[in-house]
Design a protein around this motif. Structure first.
Motif, mmCIF file in Angstrom:
data_model
loop_
_atom_site.group_PDB
_atom_site.id
_atom_site.type_symbol
_atom_site.label_atom_id
_atom_site.label_comp_id
_atom_site.label_asym_id
_atom_site.label_seq_id
_atom_site.Cartn_x
_atom_site.Cartn_y
_atom_site.Cartn_z
ATOM 1 N N ARG A 35 -2.550 1.704 -6.146
ATOM 2 C CA ARG A 35 -2.051 1.934 -7.254
ATOM 3 C C ARG A 35 -1.618 3.701 -7.386
ATOM 4 O O ARG A 35 -2.379 4.238 -7.171
ATOM 5 C CB ARG A 35 -2.472 1.706 -8.469
ATOM 6 C CG ARG A 35 -2.938 0.014 -8.494
ATOM 7 C CD ARG A 35 -3.717 -0.522 -9.752
ATOM 8 N NE ARG A 35 -3.058 -0.296 -10.732
ATOM 9 C CZ ARG A 35 -3.416 -0.054 -11.949
ATOM 10 N NH1 ARG A 35 -4.738 -0.642 -12.210
ATOM 11 N NH2 ARG A 35 -2.577 -0.001 -12.976
ATOM 12 N N LEU A 36 -0.527 3.821 -7.876
ATOM 13 C CA LEU A 36 -0.033 5.096 -8.349
ATOM 14 C C LEU A 36 -0.102 5.247 -9.815
ATOM 15 O O LEU A 36 0.280 4.526 -10.725
ATOM 16 C CB LEU A 36 1.305 5.662 -8.007
ATOM 17 C CG LEU A 36 1.539 5.625 -6.305
ATOM 18 C CD1 LEU A 36 2.963 5.612 -5.995
ATOM 19 C CD2 LEU A 36 0.639 6.592 -5.678
ATOM 20 N N TRP A 63 0.950 -1.365 -0.037
ATOM 21 C CA TRP A 63 -0.292 -0.147 0.013
ATOM 22 C C TRP A 63 0.785 1.360 0.095
ATOM 23 O O TRP A 63 1.933 1.274 0.642
ATOM 24 C CB TRP A 63 -0.709 -0.006 1.265
ATOM 25 C CG TRP A 63 -1.946 -1.088 1.302
ATOM 26 C CD1 TRP A 63 -2.061 -2.350 1.739
ATOM 27 C CD2 TRP A 63 -3.262 -1.094 0.266
ATOM 28 N NE1 TRP A 63 -3.001 -3.008 1.156
ATOM 29 C CE2 TRP A 63 -3.874 -2.339 0.398
ATOM 30 C CE3 TRP A 63 -3.820 0.131 -0.212
ATOM 31 C CZ2 TRP A 63 -5.049 -2.481 -0.123
ATOM 32 C CZ3 TRP A 63 -4.928 -0.332 -0.970
ATOM 33 C CH2 TRP A 63 -5.616 -1.419 -0.704
ATOM 34 N N HIS A 64 0.617 2.196 -0.745
ATOM 35 C CA HIS A 64 1.380 3.255 -0.868
ATOM 36 C C HIS A 64 0.641 4.488 -0.043
ATOM 37 O O HIS A 64 -0.564 4.650 -0.040
ATOM 38 C CB HIS A 64 1.454 4.070 -2.456
ATOM 39 C CG HIS A 64 1.993 3.068 -3.321
ATOM 40 N ND1 HIS A 64 3.267 2.826 -3.555
ATOM 41 C CD2 HIS A 64 1.185 2.217 -4.486
ATOM 42 C CE1 HIS A 64 3.387 1.815 -4.616
ATOM 43 N NE2 HIS A 64 2.259 1.777 -4.841
ATOM 44 N N ARG A 65 1.564 4.860 0.786
ATOM 45 C CA ARG A 65 1.043 5.973 1.732
ATOM 46 C C ARG A 65 1.646 7.203 1.358
ATOM 47 O O ARG A 65 2.753 7.693 1.556
ATOM 48 C CB ARG A 65 1.323 5.565 3.315
ATOM 49 C CG ARG A 65 0.714 4.604 3.905
ATOM 50 C CD ARG A 65 1.273 4.307 5.365
ATOM 51 N NE ARG A 65 0.814 2.902 5.568
ATOM 52 C CZ ARG A 65 1.639 1.851 5.138
ATOM 53 N NH1 ARG A 65 2.899 1.999 4.819
ATOM 54 N NH2 ARG A 65 1.396 0.681 5.700
ATOM 55 N N LEU A 66 0.712 8.118 0.962
ATOM 56 C CA LEU A 66 1.206 9.319 0.629
ATOM 57 C C LEU A 66 0.734 10.497 1.485
ATOM 58 O O LEU A 66 -0.081 10.951 1.770
ATOM 59 C CB LEU A 66 0.682 10.036 -0.750
ATOM 60 C CG LEU A 66 0.530 8.947 -1.944
ATOM 61 C CD1 LEU A 66 -0.127 9.456 -3.142
ATOM 62 C CD2 LEU A 66 2.164 8.823 -2.295
#
Length: 124
Positions: free
Chosen positions: A20-21, A6-9
């Motif tokens: 997804r980015l 999981w991407h954490r921005l």
């Protein structure tokens, strides 16, 4: 792709959790939650993501994303995500709206994300 990625921005007063980015909200519903004390924006985002996934797991081509922004005494939550090869239905948006308006879910999300004084010091 690994299932647990999981991407954490992170921004100054916001966090976005996405699979997804780049982040895309083809399906999007927003809500505000009143908060009494400090909370982890990341924990709130993951709790919303989990419940959203449970509610919408049958939606083909759906990749969830959640953005949580901190304001004065409130959190603004935007939940939804990317739709690949399909259109988000009004029923899916309604289901997501019901989830974001649920007082029982609000209480659980905030309980899980509450920061204790020692956790606040570590988060700083």
């Amino acid at each position: 792709m690994a299932r647990n990625v999981w991407h954490r921005l992170r921004e100054e007063h916001a966090v976005t959790v996405t699979r997804r980015l780049p982040v895309r909200f083809d399906l999007s519903v927003s809500a505000e939650l009143a908060v009494q004390g400090p909370v982890s924006l990341t924990r709130v985002a993951h709790q919303v993501r989990q419940d959203m996934w449970r509610a919408l797991q049958g939606l083909r081509g759906f990749s969830p994303a959640v953005r949580v922004e901190a304001g004065e005494g409130a959190l603004r939550i935007t939940a939804g995500g990317r739709m690949e090869g399909a259109q988000a239905s009004a029923a899916a948006a309604h289901q997501l709206g019901v989830l974001l308006d649920s007082p029982a879910h609000h209480a659980r999300w905030l309980r899980h994300a509450a920061l204790t004084p020692s956790a606040e010091e570590r988060a700083s």
